[in-house]
Design a protein around this motif. Structure first.
Motif, PDB file in Angstrom:
ATOM      1  N   GLU A  66       0.852  -1.186   0.000  1.00 11.27           N
ATOM      2  CA  GLU A  66       0.000   0.000   0.000  1.00 11.27           C
ATOM      3  C   GLU A  66       0.890   1.239   0.000  1.00 11.27           C
ATOM      4  O   GLU A  66       1.640   1.480   0.959  1.00 11.27           O
ATOM      5  CB  GLU A  66      -0.915   0.026   1.237  1.00 11.27           C
ATOM      6  N   THR A  67       0.823   1.998  -1.063  1.00  7.37           N
ATOM      7  CA  THR A  67       1.625   3.214  -1.162  1.00  7.37           C
ATOM      8  C   THR A  67       0.924   4.194  -2.094  1.00  7.37           C
ATOM      9  O   THR A  67       0.021   3.809  -2.852  1.00  7.37           O
ATOM     10  CB  THR A  67       3.046   2.894  -1.674  1.00  7.37           C
ATOM     11  N   GLU A  68       1.339   5.438  -2.060  1.00  7.85           N
ATOM     12  CA  GLU A  68       0.629   6.489  -2.801  1.00  7.85           C
ATOM     13  C   GLU A  68       1.075   6.594  -4.247  1.00  7.85           C
ATOM     14  O   GLU A  68       0.256   6.788  -5.150  1.00  7.85           O
ATOM     15  CB  GLU A  68       0.838   7.828  -2.105  1.00  7.85           C
ATOM     16  N   GLN A  69       2.368   6.466  -4.496  1.00  8.90           N
ATOM     17  CA  GLN A  69       2.889   6.752  -5.827  1.00  8.90           C
ATOM     18  C   GLN A  69       2.541   5.657  -6.829  1.00  8.90           C
ATOM     19  O   GLN A  69       2.616   4.468  -6.509  1.00  8.90           O
ATOM     20  CB  GLN A  69       4.410   6.912  -5.763  1.00  8.90           C
ATOM     21  N   PRO A  70       2.166   6.017  -8.046  1.00  6.52           N
ATOM     22  CA  PRO A  70       1.905   5.012  -9.082  1.00  6.52           C
ATOM     23  C   PRO A  70       3.183   4.238  -9.433  1.00  6.52           C
ATOM     24  O   PRO A  70       4.299   4.688  -9.142  1.00  6.52           O
ATOM     25  CB  PRO A  70       1.435   5.853 -10.281  1.00  6.52           C
ATOM     26  N   TYR A  71       2.997   3.067 -10.045  1.00  3.39           N
ATOM     27  CA  TYR A  71       4.147   2.326 -10.560  1.00  3.39           C
ATOM     28  C   TYR A  71       4.853   3.189 -11.606  1.00  3.39           C
ATOM     29  O   TYR A  71       4.207   3.846 -12.422  1.00  3.39           O
ATOM     30  CB  TYR A  71       3.690   1.025 -11.214  1.00  3.39           C
ATOM     31  N   GLN A  72       6.172   3.157 -11.605  1.00  2.00           N
ATOM     32  CA  GLN A  72       6.930   3.946 -12.571  1.00  2.00           C
ATOM     33  C   GLN A  72       6.935   3.283 -13.949  1.00  2.00           C
ATOM     34  O   GLN A  72       6.906   3.964 -14.972  1.00  2.00           O
ATOM     35  CB  GLN A  72       8.370   4.127 -12.064  1.00  2.00           C
ATOM     36  N   ARG A  73       6.973   1.954 -13.978  1.00  2.00           N
ATOM     37  CA  ARG A  73       6.965   1.218 -15.252  1.00  2.00           C
ATOM     38  C   ARG A  73       5.933   0.104 -15.124  1.00  2.00           C
ATOM     39  O   ARG A  73       6.253  -1.072 -14.990  1.00  2.00           O
ATOM     40  CB  ARG A  73       8.364   0.656 -15.537  1.00  2.00           C
ATOM     41  N   PHE A  74       4.676   0.510 -15.166  1.00  5.91           N
ATOM     42  CA  PHE A  74       3.588  -0.403 -14.840  1.00  5.91           C
ATOM     43  C   PHE A  74       3.462  -1.550 -15.844  1.00  5.91           C
ATOM     44  O   PHE A  74       3.257  -2.704 -15.446  1.00  5.91           O
ATOM     45  CB  PHE A  74       2.267   0.374 -14.758  1.00  5.91           C
TER      46      PHE A  74
END
Length: 222
Positions: free
Chosen positions: A60-68
Protein backbone atom coordinates in the motif's frame (compact mmCIF):
# COMPACT_ATOMS: atom_id res chain seq x y z
CA UNK A 1 16.20 -3.11 3.64
CA UNK A 2 17.35 -3.82 7.18
CA UNK A 3 16.29 -7.44 7.19
CA UNK A 4 18.66 -10.39 7.39
CA UNK A 5 17.57 -13.57 5.63
CA UNK A 6 19.99 -15.75 7.59
CA UNK A 7 18.61 -14.38 10.87
CA UNK A 8 15.06 -15.04 9.63
CA UNK A 9 16.01 -18.65 8.84
CA UNK A 10 17.51 -19.05 12.31
CA UNK A 11 14.37 -17.59 13.87
CA UNK A 12 12.12 -19.94 11.91
CA UNK A 13 14.22 -22.94 12.95
CA UNK A 14 13.99 -21.88 16.60
CA UNK A 15 10.25 -21.24 16.34
CA UNK A 16 9.63 -24.64 14.78
CA UNK A 17 11.37 -26.24 17.75
CA UNK A 18 9.05 -24.64 20.32
CA UNK A 19 5.74 -24.19 18.50
CA UNK A 20 3.33 -26.55 16.79
CA UNK A 21 1.27 -23.75 15.25
CA UNK A 22 1.04 -22.94 11.55
CA UNK A 23 3.67 -20.51 10.25
CA UNK A 24 2.68 -18.12 7.48
CA UNK A 25 5.18 -16.57 5.10
CA UNK A 26 3.83 -13.14 4.14
CA UNK A 27 5.47 -11.28 1.26
CA UNK A 28 4.80 -7.64 0.44
CA UNK A 29 5.64 -7.00 -3.21
CA UNK A 30 7.14 -3.67 -4.21
CA UNK A 31 7.84 -2.61 -7.76
CA UNK A 32 11.45 -3.79 -7.75
CA UNK A 33 10.60 -7.13 -6.10
CA UNK A 34 9.43 -10.23 -7.94
CA UNK A 35 6.86 -12.81 -6.97
CA UNK A 36 9.20 -15.42 -8.42
CA UNK A 37 11.89 -14.70 -5.80
CA UNK A 38 9.38 -14.83 -2.95
CA UNK A 39 7.80 -18.05 -4.24
CA UNK A 40 11.20 -19.74 -4.62
CA UNK A 41 11.99 -18.83 -1.02
CA UNK A 42 8.64 -20.25 0.10
CA UNK A 43 9.23 -23.54 -1.75
CA UNK A 44 12.61 -23.87 -0.08
CA UNK A 45 11.33 -23.08 3.41
CA UNK A 46 8.26 -25.28 2.93
CA UNK A 47 10.45 -28.19 1.85
CA UNK A 48 12.46 -27.72 5.07
CA UNK A 49 9.14 -27.64 7.00
CA UNK A 50 9.98 -24.18 8.33
CA UNK A 51 6.82 -22.52 6.95
CA UNK A 52 3.36 -23.92 6.29
CA UNK A 53 1.53 -21.29 4.26
CA UNK A 54 2.32 -18.57 1.73
CA UNK A 55 0.55 -15.28 1.05
CA UNK A 56 1.56 -12.14 -0.82
CA UNK A 57 0.09 -8.75 -1.57
CA UNK A 58 1.06 -5.52 -3.30
CA UNK A 59 2.36 -2.82 -1.00
CA UNK A 60 0.00 0.00 0.00
CA UNK A 61 1.62 3.21 -1.16
CA UNK A 62 0.63 6.49 -2.80
CA UNK A 63 2.89 6.75 -5.83
CA UNK A 64 1.91 5.01 -9.08
CA UNK A 65 4.15 2.33 -10.56
CA UNK A 66 6.93 3.95 -12.57
CA UNK A 67 6.97 1.22 -15.25
CA UNK A 68 3.59 -0.40 -14.84
CA UNK A 69 3.47 -2.32 -18.13
CA UNK A 70 6.83 -3.92 -17.34
CA UNK A 71 5.67 -4.84 -13.86
CA UNK A 72 2.46 -6.43 -15.19
CA UNK A 73 4.41 -8.51 -17.70
CA UNK A 74 6.82 -9.69 -15.00
CA UNK A 75 4.02 -10.43 -12.54
CA UNK A 76 2.08 -12.42 -15.15
CA UNK A 77 5.15 -14.52 -15.99
CA UNK A 78 5.90 -15.10 -12.30
CA UNK A 79 2.30 -16.08 -11.54
CA UNK A 80 2.30 -18.52 -14.45
CA UNK A 81 5.40 -20.11 -12.86
CA UNK A 82 3.55 -20.37 -9.56
CA UNK A 83 0.59 -22.01 -11.29
CA UNK A 84 2.86 -24.49 -13.09
CA UNK A 85 4.20 -25.62 -9.70
CA UNK A 86 0.68 -25.63 -8.26
CA UNK A 87 -0.67 -27.86 -11.03
CA UNK A 88 2.32 -30.20 -10.88
CA UNK A 89 1.77 -30.80 -7.16
CA UNK A 90 -1.99 -31.12 -7.66
CA UNK A 91 -1.40 -33.94 -10.16
CA UNK A 92 0.48 -35.68 -7.36
CA UNK A 93 -2.52 -35.26 -5.06
CA UNK A 94 -1.10 -32.38 -3.01
CA UNK A 95 -2.68 -28.92 -2.66
CA UNK A 96 0.12 -26.39 -2.41
CA UNK A 97 -0.74 -24.12 0.58
CA UNK A 98 -0.66 -20.83 -1.30
CA UNK A 99 -3.52 -18.87 0.26
CA UNK A 100 -3.91 -16.34 -2.55
CA UNK A 101 -4.44 -19.17 -5.06
CA UNK A 102 -6.56 -21.55 -2.98
CA UNK A 103 -8.97 -18.83 -1.89
CA UNK A 104 -9.63 -17.76 -5.47
CA UNK A 105 -10.14 -21.37 -6.58
CA UNK A 106 -12.66 -21.94 -3.76
CA UNK A 107 -14.56 -18.82 -4.87
CA UNK A 108 -14.57 -20.00 -8.49
CA UNK A 109 -15.63 -23.59 -7.78
CA UNK A 110 -18.36 -22.79 -5.25
CA UNK A 111 -19.77 -19.51 -6.57
CA UNK A 112 -18.91 -17.86 -3.24
CA UNK A 113 -19.25 -14.07 -3.10
CA UNK A 114 -17.32 -11.90 -0.67
CA UNK A 115 -20.09 -9.29 -0.15
CA UNK A 116 -17.64 -6.95 1.57
CA UNK A 117 -14.23 -5.43 1.04
CA UNK A 118 -11.28 -7.81 1.19
CA UNK A 119 -10.93 -7.43 4.97
CA UNK A 120 -14.59 -6.69 5.74
CA UNK A 121 -13.73 -3.60 7.78
CA UNK A 122 -17.05 -1.94 6.94
CA UNK A 123 -19.02 -4.90 8.37
CA UNK A 124 -17.86 -3.85 11.87
CA UNK A 125 -17.33 -7.41 13.11
CA UNK A 126 -13.70 -7.01 14.12
CA UNK A 127 -11.74 -4.14 15.65
CA UNK A 128 -8.12 -3.30 16.47
CA UNK A 129 -6.65 -1.82 19.64
CA UNK A 130 -3.89 0.74 19.40
CA UNK A 131 -2.62 2.79 22.34
CA UNK A 132 -5.88 2.40 24.24
CA UNK A 133 -7.95 3.51 21.25
CA UNK A 134 -10.36 1.32 19.28
CA UNK A 135 -9.94 1.37 15.51
CA UNK A 136 -11.91 -0.19 12.72
CA UNK A 137 -8.47 -0.98 11.25
CA UNK A 138 -5.06 -0.29 12.77
CA UNK A 139 -3.65 0.63 9.36
CA UNK A 140 -6.04 3.55 8.87
CA UNK A 141 -4.97 7.04 10.07
CA UNK A 142 -4.97 7.26 13.89
CA UNK A 143 -7.48 10.14 13.88
CA UNK A 144 -10.07 7.72 12.47
CA UNK A 145 -10.43 5.86 15.79
CA UNK A 146 -13.99 4.90 16.77
CA UNK A 147 -13.69 4.58 20.55
CA UNK A 148 -11.49 3.92 23.55
CA UNK A 149 -10.85 1.59 26.49
CA UNK A 150 -11.56 3.24 29.86
CA UNK A 151 -9.45 2.93 33.03
CA UNK A 152 -11.46 -0.13 34.14
CA UNK A 153 -10.85 -1.88 30.84
CA UNK A 154 -14.32 -1.39 29.36
CA UNK A 155 -14.64 -0.59 25.65
CA UNK A 156 -16.61 2.44 24.51
CA UNK A 157 -17.39 2.42 20.79
CA UNK A 158 -19.07 5.37 19.14
CA UNK A 159 -21.90 4.57 16.71
CA UNK A 160 -20.17 4.99 13.38
CA UNK A 161 -21.37 3.99 9.92
CA UNK A 162 -18.24 2.36 8.51
CA UNK A 163 -19.75 1.98 5.05
CA UNK A 164 -18.14 5.31 4.27
CA UNK A 165 -14.79 3.49 4.22
CA UNK A 166 -15.78 1.78 0.97
CA UNK A 167 -17.43 4.72 -0.80
CA UNK A 168 -14.44 4.70 -3.17
CA UNK A 169 -15.87 1.60 -4.83
CA UNK A 170 -18.60 3.56 -6.62
CA UNK A 171 -16.40 6.03 -8.60
CA UNK A 172 -13.85 3.27 -9.14
CA UNK A 173 -16.49 1.10 -10.83
CA UNK A 174 -16.06 -1.88 -8.49
CA UNK A 175 -19.71 -2.95 -8.67
CA UNK A 176 -19.49 -3.30 -12.45
CA UNK A 177 -16.16 -5.15 -12.35
CA UNK A 178 -16.09 -8.82 -13.28
CA UNK A 179 -13.85 -9.80 -10.34
CA UNK A 180 -15.64 -7.80 -7.62
CA UNK A 181 -17.26 -10.90 -6.08
CA UNK A 182 -13.76 -12.15 -5.27
CA UNK A 183 -11.79 -8.90 -4.85
CA UNK A 184 -14.41 -7.00 -2.87
CA UNK A 185 -12.80 -3.70 -3.79
CA UNK A 186 -9.53 -4.86 -2.26
CA UNK A 187 -8.13 -2.91 0.73
CA UNK A 188 -9.85 0.27 1.98
CA UNK A 189 -6.55 1.46 3.47
CA UNK A 190 -5.08 1.65 -0.03
CA UNK A 191 -8.04 3.71 -1.17
CA UNK A 192 -7.61 6.20 1.67
CA UNK A 193 -3.86 6.75 1.34
CA UNK A 194 -3.36 6.34 -2.41
CA UNK A 195 -3.73 8.18 -5.67
CA UNK A 196 -6.52 7.24 -8.06
CA UNK A 197 -3.89 6.15 -10.60
CA UNK A 198 -2.31 3.68 -8.17
CA UNK A 199 -5.76 2.33 -7.28
CA UNK A 200 -6.61 1.70 -10.92
CA UNK A 201 -3.25 -0.01 -11.40
CA UNK A 202 -4.14 -2.37 -8.55
CA UNK A 203 -7.48 -3.06 -10.22
CA UNK A 204 -5.66 -4.06 -13.40
CA UNK A 205 -3.26 -6.26 -11.44
CA UNK A 206 -6.14 -8.00 -9.65
CA UNK A 207 -7.93 -8.71 -12.92
CA UNK A 208 -4.67 -10.05 -14.35
CA UNK A 209 -4.16 -12.20 -11.24
CA UNK A 210 -7.65 -13.69 -11.48
CA UNK A 211 -7.37 -14.32 -15.21
CA UNK A 212 -4.08 -16.22 -14.91
CA UNK A 213 -5.31 -18.45 -12.09
CA UNK A 214 -8.71 -19.16 -13.62
CA UNK A 215 -7.17 -20.08 -16.98
CA UNK A 216 -6.25 -23.37 -15.26
CA UNK A 217 -9.64 -23.89 -13.60
CA UNK A 218 -10.78 -26.75 -15.86
CA UNK A 219 -7.69 -28.78 -15.02
CA UNK A 220 -7.96 -27.89 -11.34
CA UNK A 221 -11.61 -28.98 -11.30
CA UNK A 222 -10.65 -32.37 -12.75
Amino acid sequence: PGTDLQKIHQGLTTLRGISSGKILMWSTLREDQTLDDCFAEFLDLHEQKLVDLFFWHWVETEQPYQRFADYCARYEADLETVMAHYLARLREGYILPVIHINELIIFALTGLRRNSSGCGVEVADNFDLLDGKIHSCADLPTEMDIGHIDAKGYPHIRPVDLMGLVEYKKPLGCYQCGVHDYCGGRCPVQAHISSSERLRQYCQLMRLHVAVVLSSLDEIRE
